[in-house]
Motif scaffolding. Structure first.
Motif, short mmCIF file in Angstrom:
data_model
loop_
_atom_site.label_atom_id
_atom_site.label_comp_id
_atom_site.label_asym_id
_atom_site.label_seq_id
_atom_site.Cartn_x
_atom_site.Cartn_y
_atom_site.Cartn_z
N MET A 1 61.08 60.92 35.74
CA MET A 1 62.00 61.75 34.97
C MET A 1 62.92 60.85 34.14
SD MET A 1 64.73 64.60 36.24
CE MET A 1 65.69 63.56 37.27
N SER A 2 63.18 61.29 32.92
CA SER A 2 64.05 60.52 32.04
C SER A 2 65.50 60.92 32.29
CB SER A 2 63.67 60.78 30.59
OG SER A 2 64.60 60.16 29.74
N ALA A 3 66.25 60.06 32.95
CA ALA A 3 67.65 60.36 33.26
C ALA A 3 68.50 60.40 32.00
CB ALA A 3 68.19 59.32 34.23
N ARG A 4 67.99 59.82 30.92
CA ARG A 4 68.73 59.78 29.67
C ARG A 4 69.06 61.18 29.15
NH1 ARG A 4 66.23 57.25 24.12
NH2 ARG A 4 67.97 57.76 22.80
N PHE A 5 68.14 62.11 29.31
CA PHE A 5 68.35 63.47 28.80
C PHE A 5 68.56 64.50 29.89
CE2 PHE A 5 65.51 61.64 25.39
CZ PHE A 5 66.55 61.40 24.52
N TYR A 6 68.78 64.08 31.11
CA TYR A 6 68.99 65.03 32.20
C TYR A 6 70.47 65.30 32.37
CZ TYR A 6 68.43 67.39 36.64
OH TYR A 6 68.44 68.34 37.64
N ASP A 7 70.92 66.49 31.98
CA ASP A 7 72.32 66.89 32.05
C ASP A 7 72.38 68.39 32.32
OD1 ASP A 7 75.10 66.98 31.81
OD2 ASP A 7 75.01 67.17 29.63
N PRO A 8 72.01 68.83 33.54
CA PRO A 8 71.92 70.27 33.81
C PRO A 8 73.24 71.02 33.77
CG PRO A 8 71.57 69.03 35.82
CD PRO A 8 71.65 68.04 34.70
N ASP A 9 74.37 70.34 33.92
CA ASP A 9 75.65 71.05 33.86
C ASP A 9 76.31 70.97 32.49
OD1 ASP A 9 76.07 68.37 34.14
OD2 ASP A 9 77.57 68.52 35.73
N GLY A 10 75.75 70.20 31.57
CA GLY A 10 76.23 70.16 30.19
C GLY A 10 77.44 69.30 29.96
N THR A 11 77.77 68.38 30.84
CA THR A 11 78.96 67.55 30.65
C THR A 11 78.79 66.52 29.53
OG1 THR A 11 78.20 66.10 32.42
CG2 THR A 11 79.80 67.79 33.01
N ARG A 12 77.59 65.95 29.40
CA ARG A 12 77.37 64.91 28.38
C ARG A 12 77.07 65.48 27.00
NH1 ARG A 12 72.96 61.22 30.66
NH2 ARG A 12 72.34 61.23 28.50
N PHE A 13 76.25 66.53 26.94
CA PHE A 13 75.79 67.04 25.64
C PHE A 13 76.43 68.38 25.26
CE2 PHE A 13 72.27 64.38 27.19
CZ PHE A 13 72.24 63.45 26.17
N GLY A 14 77.27 68.94 26.10
CA GLY A 14 77.95 70.18 25.77
C GLY A 14 77.18 71.44 26.15
N THR A 15 75.91 71.31 26.36
CA THR A 15 75.06 72.42 26.80
C THR A 15 74.08 71.85 27.81
OG1 THR A 15 73.64 74.22 26.06
CG2 THR A 15 73.42 72.16 24.90
N PRO A 16 73.64 72.63 28.79
CA PRO A 16 72.68 72.09 29.74
C PRO A 16 71.47 71.49 29.03
CG PRO A 16 73.47 74.21 30.49
CD PRO A 16 74.02 74.00 29.12
N THR A 17 71.11 70.27 29.40
CA THR A 17 70.05 69.53 28.72
C THR A 17 69.04 69.03 29.73
OG1 THR A 17 71.66 68.86 27.07
CG2 THR A 17 69.61 67.62 27.13
N TYR A 18 67.77 69.16 29.35
CA TYR A 18 66.68 68.72 30.22
C TYR A 18 65.72 67.85 29.43
CZ TYR A 18 68.50 72.53 33.01
OH TYR A 18 69.33 73.35 33.72
N PRO A 19 65.03 66.94 30.13
CA PRO A 19 64.00 66.15 29.45
C PRO A 19 62.77 67.01 29.15
CG PRO A 19 64.69 65.12 31.53
CD PRO A 19 65.27 66.49 31.48
N TRP A 20 61.89 66.48 28.32
CA TRP A 20 60.65 67.15 27.91
C TRP A 20 59.87 67.64 29.15
CZ3 TRP A 20 58.53 69.06 23.72
CH2 TRP A 20 57.16 69.25 23.67
N ARG A 21 59.48 68.90 29.14
CA ARG A 21 58.66 69.55 30.17
C ARG A 21 59.36 69.71 31.52
NH1 ARG A 21 53.14 70.08 28.69
NH2 ARG A 21 52.65 68.84 26.85
N LEU A 22 60.66 69.52 31.60
CA LEU A 22 61.35 69.66 32.88
C LEU A 22 62.41 70.76 32.87
CD1 LEU A 22 61.71 65.94 34.01
CD2 LEU A 22 60.11 67.65 34.82
N ALA A 23 62.35 71.67 31.94
CA ALA A 23 63.30 72.78 31.91
C ALA A 23 62.97 73.74 33.05
CB ALA A 23 63.24 73.52 30.59
N PRO A 24 63.97 74.39 33.63
CA PRO A 24 63.71 75.32 34.73
C PRO A 24 62.96 76.56 34.24
CG PRO A 24 66.05 75.27 34.18
CD PRO A 24 65.39 74.23 33.36
N PRO A 25 62.24 77.22 35.12
CA PRO A 25 61.53 78.44 34.72
C PRO A 25 62.51 79.51 34.25
CG PRO A 25 61.22 77.98 37.07
CD PRO A 25 62.06 76.90 36.51
N GLY A 26 62.06 80.34 33.34
CA GLY A 26 62.91 81.40 32.81
C GLY A 26 63.62 81.03 31.53
N LEU A 27 63.55 79.76 31.12
CA LEU A 27 64.13 79.32 29.86
C LEU A 27 62.99 78.99 28.92
CD1 LEU A 27 67.02 76.97 31.04
CD2 LEU A 27 67.17 79.34 30.29
#
Length: 124
Positions: A1-27
């Protein structure tokens, strides 16, 4: 997993962010919603997917994700919308030089249909 783009609570990027192909189901992206016959329906962006790309200048691409449970069905095309779409496509196919419909959309590089382009530049 790429930790560079993993920000599920949105603190770094302002919105929840996931790496390629790792978004939770339902999104889902707009294209994924459209393939299911759905549209975002006015909801805000729920999250985003970020990935590194060498193909584009900045090197980082973003795809916005929407919640499937809040999505609405795509509105059906009305007869008036079909007519407007047919008129717009006919206008795109019309050659600006001769005013004829060649049956295809003239190339922007030529600026006219192939027949007119050959008449303007016979050696080409």
């Amino acid at each position: 997993m790429s930790a560079r783009f993993y920000d599920p609570d949105g603190t770094r990027f302002g919105t929840p962010t996931y790496p390629w192909r790792l978004a939770p189901p339902g999104l889902l992206t707009r294209r994924q919603l459209r393939a299911m016959g759905l549209r975002p329906g006015g909801q805000r962006v729920a999250a985003q997917v970020m990935w590194r790309s060498r193909r584009y200048g900045a090197g980082v691409r973003v795809a916005y994700l929407y919640r499937r449970d809040l999505a609405r069905p795509v509105r059906p095309m009305t007869p008036a919308k079909w007519r407007a779409l047919a008129r717009a496509n006919a206008a795109r196919r019309t050659c600006p030089d001769c005013g004829q419909d060649p049956g295809y959309i003239p190339a922007r590089a030529l600026g006219c249909c192939n027949t007119c382009a050959r008449a303007l530049h016979p050696a080409a």
